[in-house]
Design a protein around this motif. Structure first.
Motif, short mmCIF file in Angstrom:
data_model
loop_
_atom_site.label_atom_id
_atom_site.label_comp_id
_atom_site.label_asym_id
_atom_site.label_seq_id
_atom_site.Cartn_x
_atom_site.Cartn_y
_atom_site.Cartn_z
N ASP A 63 0.83 -1.21 0.00
CA ASP A 63 0.00 0.00 0.00
C ASP A 63 0.87 1.26 0.00
O ASP A 63 0.55 2.26 -0.67
N LEU A 64 1.97 1.22 0.74
CA LEU A 64 2.88 2.37 0.77
C LEU A 64 3.51 2.61 -0.61
O LEU A 64 3.62 3.75 -1.06
N ARG A 65 3.90 1.52 -1.27
CA ARG A 65 4.50 1.68 -2.60
C ARG A 65 3.49 2.25 -3.60
O ARG A 65 3.83 3.10 -4.42
N ALA A 66 2.24 1.80 -3.50
CA ALA A 66 1.20 2.32 -4.39
C ALA A 66 0.96 3.81 -4.12
O ALA A 66 0.79 4.61 -5.05
N ALA A 67 0.97 4.20 -2.85
CA ALA A 67 0.80 5.62 -2.50
C ALA A 67 1.96 6.44 -3.02
O ALA A 67 1.78 7.56 -3.53
N ALA B 102 3.93 14.56 14.90
CA ALA B 102 4.60 14.18 13.66
C ALA B 102 4.91 15.40 12.81
O ALA B 102 5.10 15.28 11.59
N GLY B 103 4.96 16.58 13.41
CA GLY B 103 5.15 17.80 12.65
C GLY B 103 6.41 17.80 11.80
O GLY B 103 6.40 18.27 10.65
N ARG B 104 7.51 17.30 12.34
CA ARG B 104 8.77 17.26 11.58
C ARG B 104 8.59 16.42 10.32
O ARG B 104 9.06 16.79 9.23
N LEU B 105 7.91 15.29 10.43
CA LEU B 105 7.70 14.41 9.28
C LEU B 105 6.73 15.04 8.28
O LEU B 105 6.89 14.87 7.07
N GLU C 137 8.09 19.27 1.96
CA GLU C 137 9.29 19.63 1.21
C GLU C 137 9.49 18.71 0.01
O GLU C 137 9.78 19.16 -1.10
N VAL C 138 9.32 17.42 0.20
CA VAL C 138 9.51 16.46 -0.89
C VAL C 138 8.49 16.68 -2.00
O VAL C 138 8.82 16.65 -3.19
N LEU C 139 7.23 16.90 -1.61
CA LEU C 139 6.15 17.03 -2.60
C LEU C 139 5.98 18.46 -3.11
O LEU C 139 5.21 18.68 -4.05
N GLY C 140 6.67 19.42 -2.49
CA GLY C 140 6.43 20.82 -2.84
C GLY C 140 4.99 21.21 -2.58
O GLY C 140 4.37 21.94 -3.35
N ALA C 141 4.46 20.72 -1.45
CA ALA C 141 3.03 20.82 -1.16
C ALA C 141 2.76 21.70 0.06
O ALA C 141 3.31 21.44 1.14
N PRO C 142 1.94 22.73 -0.04
CA PRO C 142 1.52 23.48 1.14
C PRO C 142 0.70 22.61 2.08
O PRO C 142 0.05 21.65 1.66
N VAL C 143 0.72 22.95 3.37
CA VAL C 143 0.03 22.19 4.41
C VAL C 143 -1.10 23.02 4.99
O VAL C 143 -0.87 24.09 5.56
N ALA D 206 7.82 5.40 6.98
CA ALA D 206 7.97 4.35 5.99
C ALA D 206 7.79 4.88 4.57
O ALA D 206 8.41 4.38 3.62
N LEU D 207 6.94 5.90 4.39
CA LEU D 207 6.61 6.40 3.05
C LEU D 207 7.68 7.32 2.48
O LEU D 207 7.99 7.26 1.28
N LEU D 208 8.26 8.18 3.30
CA LEU D 208 9.17 9.22 2.79
C LEU D 208 10.34 8.67 1.97
O LEU D 208 10.67 9.23 0.92
N PRO D 209 10.98 7.58 2.41
CA PRO D 209 12.10 7.08 1.59
C PRO D 209 11.68 6.57 0.21
O PRO D 209 12.54 6.42 -0.67
#
Length: 582
Positions: A193-197, A218-221, A227-233, A323-326
């Motif tokens: 599921d993580l790989r599909a996401a 989990a704010g740091r994550l 940062e990775v997605l270039g996505a506003p939160v 698990a997802l970020l890498p």
């Protein structure tokens, strides 16, 4: 036996109000007073709010206690607050003796039936031998299902011999106690599921992240994902403390209490990542079918409730993101993120322009911003529902270790003061501030005496517009003339009430006196209250005003709004302040 079992589970505090329907339980608390603290309140509703706040702030079980009949009924509002915000709370109530149940006895209310909707576990103890097992199951269920467990104990059972089995000639040996389980367990999604996401997110275009209270810690994550997605939160109101408000990634809140950049953002994306949120206001979310959605949610039942979800990831936000970020590839195009960073700089400037100390009457934005400036970096702010929530959402900033609590999905009035009392009990060395409207404070103001009795150094700041401000503006937006929302004369003197309780009480009606009053209250070693007369005609405007809202607002003026001149003047002042800052 009941109190001993609570102690086995690590319960240290019980909030409640005595009554003859719980005399046996009160005796158990008296016998164990050296190990468990009973906090005496003035109203059972406050006890339930306190249990909910204790659970929210600590992650541990909140416990409240009420007598039979009307005492138990009073718990309901606070327990629904726990239910809708998914907090582990145990409610213990009394019940008439088993021999009179079903006869219409005085105060005979079958609280197990009454609480059937609010609870995830709900039982009446009818045999003393049941008690240890039922306490264990109730607490395990409250933790596991993140909700309210309720046990009601008849009077005769409370004082019966522990372990007695009245329906057997010889009582069998009681089994040894089961050790409390370690809570909560950490959960992460399956690798496939993580790989599909990761594939969906890598292929996505303009992306936004919606972070709720489930992402707390989990704010740091979350920032790494942004940062990775270039996505506003975007942050939900309950999730305000997930990220600092000056984070370069956040666009603030969403909805009526949110920001214009967040409203723009949801209309400008093709991919949405929902982290630990079941945000209920679907009209503020992207249109179904317009975006691809990845949702991280610990409770499988809640996945896809608000948005069609292409990839549900069942797990804790922190464990899932680790698990997802890498698996993700960093986007090099930062145009999308930078566009909303610029929008947020403009929004912050507009909000700062409204925080003027030169306005008379006092602008509620100035009160909120000054409190924000003077409070410590580890302060906890509790808040009520109403216009007060708008000022807190926009002008109380999360920085350092600050926290922020209010009634989320129930959005009830009155919890601000009980929340502050419970959290100050949990964290005696932190600065705890209840930021309330006069309407919400008045509902449970007797609990300020509770704070004084326990010498809790809470600070109460009342945004006093002498009205039910949120209702006023809702009536106007719906096109109704003002009715039934201004309290009129004589105005209540809440500062005098504080002084009558033995605390510091200060009343303020001029902006130049506000700073000294707040500094004095925050420095005071005991409980303190500052009652601030603010502009009653200051509108809590949405981040973006729709055409229909503006049209109905105008119609209300034409249909006899009695304060239209004062309101128009306030709106004009707001516009001038923004232009000056621009």
């Amino acid at each position: 036996m009941l109190v001993s079992r609570l102690l086995d589970w690590g319960v240290e505090t019980v909030f409640g109000l005595p009554g003859d329907g719980i005399n046996g339980v009160m005796e158990g608390l008296r016998r164990h007073a050296d190990r468990i603290r009973f906090v005496l309140v003035h109203h059972e509703e406050a006890a339930a709010f306190m249990a909910t706040a204790y659970a929210k702030a600590t992650g541990r079980l909140g416990v409240c206690l009420a007598t039979s009949g009307p005492g138990g009924i009073h718990l309901a509002n606070g327990l629904y607050d726990a239910k809708l915000d998914h907090q582990p709370v145990l409610a213990i109530t009394g019940m008439q003796e088993t021999s009179v149940l079903g006869t219409g006895y005085q105060q005979e209310v079958h609280l197990d039936r009454f609480f059937s909707d609010v609870s995830v576990y709900n039982e009446m103890v009818v045999n003393p031998a049941q008690l240890p097992g039922l306490v264990d199951i109730a607490i395990r269920t409250a933790y596991a299902r993140r909700g309210v467990a309720h046990l009601t104990v008849p009077n005769d059972i409370q004082v019966a011999e522990a372990g007695q089995q009245p329906y057997e000639a010889v009582a069998p040996a009681r089994p040894p106690a089961t050790a409390p389980i370690s809570l909560p367990p950490q959960v992460r999604p399956r690798d496939e599921d993580l790989r599909a996401a990761a594939r969906l997110l890598d292929d996505g275009g303009r992306t936004a992240i919606l972070a709720g209270i489930g992402a707390r810690g989990a704010g740091r994550l979350v920032e790494q994902l942004a940062e990775v997605l270039g996505a506003p939160v975007i942050k939900t109101l309950s999730g305000k403390m997930v990220l600092a408000d000056d984070s370069p990634y956040t666009t603030g809140g969403l909805g009526l209490l949110g920001t214009a950049p967040s409203e723009d953002l949801v209309e400008d994306i093709d991919t949405l990542v929902m982290l630990g949120t079941n945000f209920p206001y679907t009209k503020h979310l992207p249109q179904p079918g317009k975006v691809q959605t990845v949702q991280v949610e610990i409770e499988p039942v809640r996945v896809g409730v608000r948005m069609p979800t292409q990839l549900p990831l069942v797990g804790d936000v922190a464990a899932t993101l680790e698990a997802l970020l890498p698996m993700l590839h960093r986007r090099t195009d930062r145009t999308h993120l930078e566009r909303y960073q610029a929008k947020m700089r403009d929004w912050r400037a507009k909000m700062a322009a409204l925080e003027s100390p030169r306005r008379d009457p006092i602008a509620p934005q100035y009160l909120a911003s000054l409190l924000d400036d003077l409070a410590t970096d580890d302060a906890v702010l509790t808040c009520d529902s109403g216009t007060i929530a708008t000022w807190a959402a926009r002008h109380w900033t999360i920085r350092g270790n600050r926290e922020f609590y209010l009634s989320g999905n129930l959005a009830t009035m009155a919890p601000g003061l009980p929340y502050a009392i419970a959290i100050q009990h949990a964290y005696p060395d932190r600065q705890v501030i209840a930021f309330q409207g006069d309407g919400g404070f008045a509902m449970l103001m007797a609990e300020f005496h509770t704070a004084c009795r326990y010498r809790l150094p809470i600070k109460v700041v009342i945004n006093n517009n002498n009205s039910l401000g949120q209702i006023l503006w809702e009536q106007m937006v719906l096109g109704y003339p003002e009715h039934g929302i201004r309290f009129g004369e004589p105005q209540a003197d809440y500062a005098a009430w504080a002084r009558g309780c033995g605390a510091l009480g200060v009343q303020v009606d001029k902006a130049d006196a506000l700073g000294p009053a707040l500094r004095e209250a925050l420095a005071h070693p005991g409980p303190a209250l500052v009652d601030v007369a603010v502009d009653p005609n200051e509108p809590p405007m949405p981040g973006k005003v729709t055409y229909e809202q503006a049209k109905e607002f105008g119609r209300a003026f034409l249909r006899g709004q009695p304060n239209k001149v004062a309101i128009a003047t306030t709106l004009f002042k707001d516009r001038i302040q923004r232009l000056r800052r621009a």
